[in-house]
Scaffold this active site. Structure first.
Site, PDB file in Angstrom:
ATOM      1  N   THR A  92       0.846  -1.200   0.000  1.00 22.79           N
ATOM      2  CA  THR A  92       0.000   0.000   0.000  1.00 22.79           C
ATOM      3  C   THR A  92       0.879   1.248   0.000  1.00 22.79           C
ATOM      4  O   THR A  92       1.942   1.263   0.626  1.00 22.79           O
ATOM      5  CB  THR A  92      -0.877   0.007   1.277  1.00 22.79           C
ATOM      6  OG1 THR A  92      -1.692  -1.152   1.267  1.00 22.79           O
ATOM      7  CG2 THR A  92      -1.773   1.245   1.335  1.00 22.79           C
ATOM      8  N   GLY A 135       2.611   4.321   7.515  1.00 20.58           N
ATOM      9  CA  GLY A 135       2.258   5.708   7.234  1.00 20.58           C
ATOM     10  C   GLY A 135       0.919   5.824   6.530  1.00 20.58           C
ATOM     11  O   GLY A 135       0.219   6.829   6.641  1.00 20.58           O
ATOM     12  N   GLY A 136       0.550   4.769   5.817  1.00 17.24           N
ATOM     13  CA  GLY A 136      -0.745   4.742   5.133  1.00 17.24           C
ATOM     14  C   GLY A 136      -1.805   3.985   5.913  1.00 17.24           C
ATOM     15  O   GLY A 136      -2.874   3.686   5.379  1.00 17.24           O
ATOM     16  N   GLU A 182      -0.602  -5.368   5.906  1.00 22.71           N
ATOM     17  CA  GLU A 182       0.724  -5.485   5.281  1.00 22.71           C
ATOM     18  C   GLU A 182       1.540  -6.572   5.972  1.00 22.71           C
ATOM     19  O   GLU A 182       2.215  -7.374   5.311  1.00 22.71           O
ATOM     20  CB  GLU A 182       1.449  -4.138   5.347  1.00 22.71           C
ATOM     21  CG  GLU A 182       0.813  -3.091   4.450  1.00 22.71           C
ATOM     22  CD  GLU A 182       1.385  -1.696   4.618  1.00 22.71           C
ATOM     23  OE1 GLU A 182       1.132  -0.865   3.741  1.00 22.71           O
ATOM     24  OE2 GLU A 182       2.070  -1.430   5.620  1.00 22.71           O
ATOM     25  N   LYS A 190      14.264   7.111   2.319  1.00 24.61           N
ATOM     26  CA  LYS A 190      13.751   6.180   3.339  1.00 24.61           C
ATOM     27  C   LYS A 190      14.863   5.387   4.044  1.00 24.61           C
ATOM     28  O   LYS A 190      14.602   4.734   5.058  1.00 24.61           O
ATOM     29  CB  LYS A 190      12.766   5.191   2.707  1.00 24.61           C
ATOM     30  CG  LYS A 190      11.634   5.824   1.897  1.00 24.61           C
ATOM     31  CD  LYS A 190      10.680   6.591   2.769  1.00 24.61           C
ATOM     32  CE  LYS A 190       9.487   7.172   2.032  1.00 24.61           C
ATOM     33  NZ  LYS A 190       8.564   6.230   1.460  1.00 24.61           N
TER      34      LYS A 190
HETATM   35  C1  5RP Z   1       1.377   2.086   4.267  1.00 24.25           C
HETATM   36  C2  5RP Z   1       2.840   1.885   4.272  1.00 24.25           C
HETATM   37  C3  5RP Z   1       3.604   2.429   3.117  1.00 24.25           C
HETATM   38  O1  5RP Z   1       4.322   1.391   2.540  1.00 24.25           O
HETATM   39  C4  5RP Z   1       4.533   3.498   3.602  1.00 24.25           C
HETATM   40  O2  5RP Z   1       3.795   4.470   4.309  1.00 24.25           O
HETATM   41  C5  5RP Z   1       5.272   4.164   2.439  1.00 24.25           C
HETATM   42  O3  5RP Z   1       4.347   4.853   1.663  1.00 24.25           O
HETATM   43  P1  5RP Z   1       4.790   5.727   0.418  1.00 24.25           P
HETATM   44  O4  5RP Z   1       5.217   4.783  -0.650  1.00 24.25           O
HETATM   45  O5  5RP Z   1       3.551   6.506   0.057  1.00 24.25           O
HETATM   46  O6  5RP Z   1       5.909   6.640   0.847  1.00 24.25           O
HETATM   47  O7  5RP Z   1       3.424   1.312   5.158  1.00 24.25           O
HETATM   48  O8  5RP Z   1       0.792   1.664   5.467  1.00 24.25           O
END
Ligand code: 5RP
Length: 237
Positions: free
Chosen positions: A42, A110-111, A117, A135
């Site tokens: 995600t 973060g999502g 996941e 990251k």
């Molecule tokens: C969602 C996640 C995403 O993998 C993580 O937040 C990275 O997101 P992005 O690719 O938008 O930077 O863990 O729960």
């Protein structure tokens, strides 16, 4: 640990973060096994992967998805989505991260999709993380750590993080606690230095009311495709 894997893409104009995400999303296609079902994470980087996956949708059986958002995107592109209970093992799970260290341990969520996941990662033989180079960290903890919590335990869990020196806040959406795909809340914790990710994940996962902590040490990445201005760096752990 690190091997350059793609030709230089250096150009006069530096690549944007969005372009780096596109680069690694496309690079992840090489890990998709034709004829199989692929685990799909995600986030904005995974969205690039899903878009790329659509170009080879006739070569795969489909996907197991880690969120309602990814499921909707996969289906819109004509990729069949299976329930995780319909599938025993997946050979590969492809997902992003909020932080990744030099051993493949990650902070994710973060999502707000961290629980699903972790479930899909756990049923997969290999976790391929796709991320832009921002990251990569030495030690996890700078990104606010997401923790999915059953609402009646929120106050107690936040107090436990305060005892560790952290500052936990309930994640809000439109002024109200965000509700995850699983009907729970998220607390985001700042002020932590996660020097031993395995021990940290084991400890916090035991706290009553914690559904999932966003440290992925038991379900760490085996491969990270890192988007850099010089191209895709492949890290293996
Ligand atoms: C969602 C996640 C995403 O993998 C993580 O937040 C990275 O997101 P992005 O690719 O938008 O930077 O863990 O729960």
């Amino acid at each position: 640990m690190s091997t350059p894997s793609s030709p230089s893409t250096r150009s006069a104009t530096p690549m944007t973060q969005d372009e780096l995400k596109t680069l690694v999303g496309q690079a992840a296609l090489q890990y998709v096994v034709p004829g199989e079902i692929v685990g799909v994470g995600t986030g904005s980087t995974v969205n690039k992967f899903i878009d790329a996956l659509a170009t080879m949708k006739d070569q795969i059986r489909g996907a197991v998805s880690s969120s309602q958002a990814s499921t909707a995107r996969l289906k819109a592109l004509g990729i069949p989505v299976f329930d995780s209970n319909e599938v025993t093992r997946l050979s590969v799970y492809i997902d992003g991260a909020d932080e990744i260290d030099g051993q493949g341990h990650m902070v994710k969520g973060g999502g707000a999709a961290l629980t699903r996941e972790k479930i899909v990662a756990a049923q997969s033989d290999r976790f391929v993380c796709i991320a832009d180079e921002s990251k990569l960290v030495h030690t996890l903890g700078k990104f606010p750590l997401p923790v999915e919590v059953i609402p009646m335990a929120t106050r107690r869990v936040m107090a436990q993080f305060a005892d560790m020196g952290g500052d936990a806040r309930v994640r809000l959406k439109d002024g109200q606690p965000l509700v995850t795909d699983n009907g729970q809340h998220i607390v985001d914790v700042t002020g932590l230095t996660i020097a031993d990710p395995l021990a940290f994940e084991a400890r916090v996962s035991q706290w009553p009311g914690v559904v999932t902590v966003g440290v992925f040490a038991f379900q760490k990445a085996q491969v990270c495709l890192l988007g850099t201005p010089q191209g895709v760096r492949t890290l293996t752990f």
